[in-house]
Design an enzyme around this catalytic site. Structure first.
Site, PDB file in Angstrom:
ATOM      1  N   GLY A 152      -0.437  -5.217   0.551  1.00 34.63           N
ATOM      2  CA  GLY A 152      -1.798  -5.047   0.162  1.00 34.63           C
ATOM      3  C   GLY A 152      -1.392  -5.949  -1.473  1.00 34.63           C
ATOM      4  N   GLU A 154      -2.249  -9.449  -0.710  1.00 37.22           N
ATOM      5  CA  GLU A 154      -3.730  -9.426  -0.239  1.00 37.22           C
ATOM      6  C   GLU A 154      -4.522  -9.303  -1.315  1.00 37.22           C
ATOM      7  OE1 GLU A 154      -4.315  -7.702   4.317  1.00 37.22           O
ATOM      8  OE2 GLU A 154      -3.085  -6.477   2.729  1.00 37.22           O
ATOM      9  N   ALA A 161       1.044  -1.247   0.214  1.00 41.94           N
ATOM     10  CA  ALA A 161      -0.164  -0.081  -0.101  1.00 41.94           C
ATOM     11  C   ALA A 161       0.733   1.233   0.041  1.00 41.94           C
ATOM     12  CB  ALA A 161      -0.674  -0.216   1.100  1.00 41.94           C
ATOM     13  N   GLU A 163       3.659  -6.112   7.391  1.00 43.94           N
ATOM     14  CA  GLU A 163       2.985  -4.772   8.131  1.00 43.94           C
ATOM     15  C   GLU A 163       3.554  -4.716   9.458  1.00 43.94           C
ATOM     16  OE1 GLU A 163       0.052  -5.826   4.900  1.00 43.94           O
ATOM     17  OE2 GLU A 163       1.479  -6.944   6.168  1.00 43.94           O
TER      18      GLU A 163
END
Length: 260
Positions: free
Chosen positions: A112, A115, A66, A135
């Site tokens: 992300g 993900e 992200a 993360e």
């Protein structure tokens, strides 16, 4: 619709959505998530699109994570809303799409990015792919479904280790874990994914959509997947695709499914 952060190509019933932010290693910012939602929605509604492939531009990254600069100063409430909006707009949306989605993972798929790949219905990877959920190195946890989908795919113990260590795994390990279905040379990745997509596109899109929903139902609390299967199996008998498929089989010819 004109997109700033993604590219779309269509050929023979296959749509390729390419995340195109190479200077940012294709990181997912708010605008890119919104564009991806719009693109997936449009392709899902396009009758001629039978399969969607999602990939990243360049050779370095599928999606490197992200865009941290967008949320570094967020409050608790803003952080919760960020995860909720992202899951609804993109990650849950992709998982539950009725059109099959293949993630073609080239290079880094982190945070992300992994993900998003896990939200796809399955994954193929280039031999230089690196995957991980880093993360916790930022003092946060995966927020786009990573803590839920990773254990489903690789098992609880391996997911715990990957998330706690924030370590990356390479393509052979991802294949061994069951995180990806295939590993191929980077130069062959997109053609390989298109080859699988072409096989899918020949089959009944109506039946495939039902199969996606029923498989996903197995992972929904309070839903009996076996009952979902029975119901969807029965519904299949009322479709034009079923009539064409069975007729073609009995007539010893290839089916030409109308998608109805």
């Amino acid at each position: 619709m004109n997109y700033e952060n993604i590219l779309i190509e269509r050929e023979n019933g296959i749509a390729v959505i390419t995340i195109n932010r190479p200077t940012k290693l294709n990181a997912l910012n708010k605008a890119t998530i919104e564009e991806l939602h719009a693109a997936f929605k449009a392709e899902n509604e396009e009758a001629s699109t039978k399969v969607i492939i999602v990939t990243g531009s360049g050779e370095k990254a599928f999606v490197a994570g992200a865009d941290i600069s967008e949320f570094a100063s967020f409050s608790v409430e803003q952080g919760s809303q960020l995860a909720a909006n992202g899951q609804e707009l993109l990650f849950d949306f992709v998982q539950n799409l009725s059109t099959p989605v293949i993630a073609a993972v080239n290079g880094f798929a982190l945070g992300g990015g992994l993900e998003l790949a896990m939200a796809a219905h399955f994954r193929v990877a280039s031999d230089n792919a690196k995957m991980g959920l880093p993360e916790v190195t930022l003092g946060v946890i995966p927020g786009y479904g990573g803590t839920q989908r990773l254990p489903q795919l690789v098992g609880k113990g391996r997911a715990m280790e990957m998330i706690m260590t924030a370590g990356m795994i390479d393509a052979p390990a991802a294949l061994n874990y069951g995180l990806v279905n295939h590993v191929v040379a980077q130069a062959e990745l997109l053609d390989f994914a298109k080859g699988i997509a072409a096989k899918i596109a020949k089959n009944s899109s109506v039946a495939i959509a039902k199969a996606i929903k029923v498989i996903n139902d197995n992972y929904v609390d309070g839903v009996n997947g076996f009952q979902s299967e029975i119901r969807a199996f029965g519904e299949s008998f009322g479709t034009e695709d079923f009539r064409e498929g069975t007729t073609a089989f009995l007539e010893k010819r290839k089916a030409e499914f109308p998608g109805k």
